[in-house]
Design an enzyme around this catalytic site. Structure first.
Site, PDB file in Angstrom:
ATOM      1  N   HIS A 172     -28.996 -86.784 -36.836  1.00 19.94           N
ATOM      2  CA  HIS A 172     -29.673 -85.401 -36.719  1.00 19.94           C
ATOM      3  C   HIS A 172     -28.631 -84.771 -37.601  1.00 19.94           C
ATOM      4  CE1 HIS A 172     -32.438 -81.988 -34.470  1.00 19.94           C
ATOM      5  NE2 HIS A 172     -31.905 -81.773 -34.298  1.00 19.94           N
ATOM      6  N   CYS A 187     -29.862 -74.787 -31.720  1.00 22.13           N
ATOM      7  CA  CYS A 187     -30.455 -74.619 -30.481  1.00 22.13           C
ATOM      8  C   CYS A 187     -29.758 -73.217 -30.178  1.00 22.13           C
ATOM      9  CB  CYS A 187     -30.004 -75.436 -30.007  1.00 22.13           C
ATOM     10  SG  CYS A 187     -29.729 -75.652 -28.052  1.00 22.13           S
TER      11      CYS A 187
END
Ligand code: HMG
Ligand code: MG
Length: 303
Positions: A210, A244
């Site tokens: 990722h 994030c």
């Protein structure tokens, strides 16, 4: 020389509707999210992370995830998954009839505290009943390990810290691991160092990478994992959105179209439809207030 016929077919997990949107500050209307997921379902991708059952105070953009799942058109052959941090999230995920859940923790304590308000050990204990119930309900279970290379608060993260978390997650019985370069700071050297030890512990088929693309390394990192270590699982985000809220400075995920191009140009078997990916991102772009960061998205189509 590398023989591309010996390399596995890349498997994409499309995270644009979750990681891609969670860091966008303008609220995206429900019908746009639903249309985006439906359009992604037509691109040939086999798995779509369509939302997150987390606190809407923590991540407001994911607040409507239940409604997204309620309204999408589920395409046969596509799995629809969601992030689940605890039992409360699992309840909602089961009600929403997800195909798969993703629990998430980190290799660095400080990031984990910021992100999910608990230590790594506490997060594993929270996941224990979540994973057991999800398995009983025959759902797939993925586990993310964030900050697997660098932490926004602690700096470089040692592979031994990642492996310690991997061992605990594997012991819980998760089906797969997603190894997160949360702040997009890793380079191919870091990827080699981690994969050398990780792949002595777990089967390569259970590993997904990722990569965020803050420093422009994500495609190189993915090609390294694929070409040198035969990793086939990759998370990516159509258009290259992502980041994030608890990882300051993180750039977007590697763009699905950029990664698909890189694999195809390296003689990998890629079955994603580039025009349909473009159609999906075009639905979203007018609602963002900025352009998509992907490289392919900026190319002007030939007349
Ligand atoms: P907490 O405050 O410790 O939880 O948050 P709590 O159990 O004390 O509950 C506090 C409040 O949250 C209560 O509501 C609960 O009902 C509610 P109140 O009584 O105050 O009104 N709550 C929930 N609401 C909805 N869904 C839930 C839920 N659980 C509790 N599941 C918690 C802990 C984990 C919930 C919180 O910190 C949170 O939601 N954090 C969000 C984290 C997040 O989504 N981060 C972004 C995704 S991770 C990522 O991007 C990295 C990744 O992409 C990989 C990579 O790049 O590395 C995956
Ligand atoms: Mg991420």
């Amino acid at each position: 020389m590398i023989d591309p016929t010996t390399l596995p077919e890349p498997r994409f997990v499309e995270v644009g509707a979750r990681d891609g949107l969670q860091n966008e500050h303008v609220p995206i209307p429900l019908e746009v999210k639903v249309a985006f997921v439906d359009a992604l379902s037509e691109t040939g991708v086999r798995e779509i992370e369509a939302g997150a059952f987390v606190s809407s105070k923590a991540v407001p953009q994911m607040g409507g995830s239940f409604e997204v799942f309620e309204n999408i058109r589920r395409k046969e052959g596509v799995k629809y998954s969601a992030l689940v941090p605890n039992e409360e999230g699992l309840e909602r995920a089961l009600e929403a009839e997800v195909d798969k859940i993703a629990v998430f923790t980190a290799a660095s304590e400080t990031f984990n505290q910021h992100n999910i308000n608990c230590s790594i050990a506490q997060s594993i204990e929270r996941f224990r009943p979540v994973v057991a119930r999800a398995k009983k309900a025959r759902l797939g279970v993925r586990a993310y390990i964030s900050t697997a290379f660098y932490c926004p608060y602690e700096g470089h993260v040692k592979p031994s810290a990642v492996l310690a978390v991997v061992d605990r997650l594997v012991a819980l019985g998760v089906d797969e691991l997603s190894i997160g370069d949360t702040i997009g700071r890793a380079a191919p050297f870091d990827v080699r160092v981690l994969l050398e030890s990780l792949l002595r512990r777990v089967r390569v088929e259970t590993v997904y990478m990722h990569f965020h693309d803050t420093y422009g390394m994500a495609v190189a990192n993915a090609l390294t994992a694929w070409g040198e270590y035969k990793v086939s699982g990759f998370d990516s985000s159509a258009g290259g959105l992502g980041g994030c809220p608890y990882a300051p400075g993180a750039g977007g995920n590697v763009a699905t179209e950029d990664l698909a191009f890189a694999f195809a140009a390296s003689h990998g078997r890629v079955t994603l439809d580039f025009a349909k990916l473009k159609a999906a991102t075009s639905l979203l772009e007018p609602h963002l207030g900025h352009a998509m960061p992907s490289h392919l998205g900026k190319l002007v189509p030939k007349a």
